[in-house]
Design an enzyme around this catalytic site. Structure first.
Site, short mmCIF file in Angstrom:
data_model
loop_
_atom_site.label_atom_id
_atom_site.label_comp_id
_atom_site.label_asym_id
_atom_site.label_seq_id
_atom_site.Cartn_x
_atom_site.Cartn_y
_atom_site.Cartn_z
N GLU A 67 101.32 45.21 20.97
CA GLU A 67 101.22 44.11 21.96
C GLU A 67 100.44 44.54 23.20
OE1 GLU A 67 101.85 41.32 20.94
OE2 GLU A 67 103.53 41.39 19.54
N HIS B 252 108.84 43.67 26.81
CA HIS B 252 109.05 42.69 25.74
C HIS B 252 110.24 43.12 24.90
CE1 HIS B 252 108.51 40.21 22.24
NE2 HIS B 252 108.20 41.23 21.48
N HIS C 99 113.49 41.41 21.91
CA HIS C 99 113.94 40.31 21.07
C HIS C 99 115.36 39.93 21.48
CE1 HIS C 99 110.92 42.02 17.85
NE2 HIS C 99 110.31 41.48 18.91
N GLU D 38 123.83 32.89 39.41
CA GLU D 38 122.78 33.82 39.87
C GLU D 38 121.37 33.44 39.42
OE1 GLU D 38 123.31 37.32 41.42
OE2 GLU D 38 124.72 35.81 42.14
N HIS E 8 110.75 34.47 18.44
CA HIS E 8 110.31 35.86 18.47
C HIS E 8 111.04 36.65 19.59
CE1 HIS E 8 106.82 38.94 18.23
NE2 HIS E 8 107.84 39.46 18.85
O1 2HA Z 1 106.35 45.99 18.88
O2 2HA Z 1 108.05 43.47 19.08
O3 2HA Z 1 106.02 41.78 19.08
C1 2HA Z 1 106.92 45.16 17.95
C2 2HA Z 1 107.06 43.81 18.50
C3 2HA Z 1 105.91 42.92 18.33
ZN ZN Z 2 108.27 41.41 19.41
#
Ligand code: 2HA
Ligand code: ZN
Length: 277
Positions: free
Chosen positions: A117, A140, A142, A170, A211
């Site tokens: 990414e 990033h 999940h 909050e 995602h």
């Molecule tokens: O790096 O999360 O979006 C793996 C991920 C791709």
């Molecule tokens: Zn991801």
């Protein structure tokens, strides 16, 4: 004299963040990625004259970041394993002068490269730095309940933001700009990077439906806290729904009172307030 990079603040912080994100269940397998912009002063004590080791080409123009350093998680690497082997799972990179490649100065010792990414990370760094000179981190993950909500809740940014703000007092203080949402797109592409960076013009949280989530901030701690706060709201929403739905909530006027008390400006269009005159 060169100092031990394993004792640097940035490697220690990356180890802690990846371990916490893994422990929370938000970065299974190779899920998630983090990049943190570092100054020359922060990096210099750990590099012997900054010699480059490997050069990796990029398909997009990162020239606004030419010469800048980042500590970044590796492509295909597991957050679970960062603590036990940071030199394989993390890398210290410098963006080349023409913005078309990066040099690996330390790390990725098994021949690895920066996160898949990276386009999104670098495009978001460019965007956030143009708005906030104190910006340093893109993260990033999940986050489970936020991801779940992208299947059950409207993907309208205003509605989504309002729901999250209502779930914990909050929230409006931590992310008054609300949340951005892009359409579903193939990850790892320049296109998803451009779409995310466009949202980052106005917000520090961008949701990728089905995602995960991207957050931006001044420190790893702060960015983690931002994502954690939104994810907690999503968890509360999940519990509220499973308990049969809302019977009462924080009103729009109360949310505005919170914003006033904490001197933040809520994103326009979310709160519906009636004037008294
Ligand atoms: O790096 O999360 O979006 C793996 C991920 C791709
Ligand atoms: Zn991801």
């Amino acid at each position: 004299m060169k100092q031990d990079i394993f004792k640097s603040k940035f490697v220690i912080e990356m180890k802690e963040a990846t371990a916490n994100l893994y422990r929370l269940g938000w970065d299974e397998r190779n899920g998630g990625n983090i990049s943190c912009l570092l100054t020359t002063d922060e990096v210099y004590p750990y590099l012997d004259g900054c010699r480059e080791t490997r050069v990796v080409p990029m398909t997009f123009d990162a020239s606004p970041l030419a010469g800048r350093y980042f500590i970044v998680t590796g492509s295909g690497k597991y957050f679970k394993n960062v603590c036990q082997d940071p030199a394989v799972n993390l890398g210290l990179i410098r963006i080349a002068e023409d913005g078309r490649s990066y040099e690996i100065l330390w790390g990725f010792e098994d021949g690895g490269v920066a996160t898949s990414e990276l386009p999104t990370h670098l495009m978001n760094h460019i965007k956030r730095l143009s708005i906030d000179p104190g910006h340093r981190v893109i993260m990033h993950c999940h986050a489970t309940h936020l991801l779940g909500m992208t299947f059950t809740h409207s993907l309208d940014e205003i509605n989504f933001t309002k729901t999250l703000w209502e779930m914990c007092t909050e929230c409006i203080v931590v992310f008054p700009d609300g949340i951005g949402i892009i359409p579903w797109m193939v990850p790892g592409t320049d296109a998803i990077g451009e779409a995310t960076a466009e949202k980052m013009e106005k917000v520090r949280l961008v949701l990728w439906p089905h995602h995960g989530i991207f957050g931006a901030g001044a420190t790893i701690d702060e960015t983690f806290g931002l994502i954690e706060t939104a994810e907690k709201a999503a968890e509360v929403y999940t519990i509220v729904c499973s308990q049969g739905g809302k019977r009462q909530s924080i009103t729009d006027q109360q949310l505005q009172d919170l914003a006033d008390a904490f001197k933040v400006t809520p994103r326009s269009g979310v709160l519906k307030l009636f004037s008294h005159n």
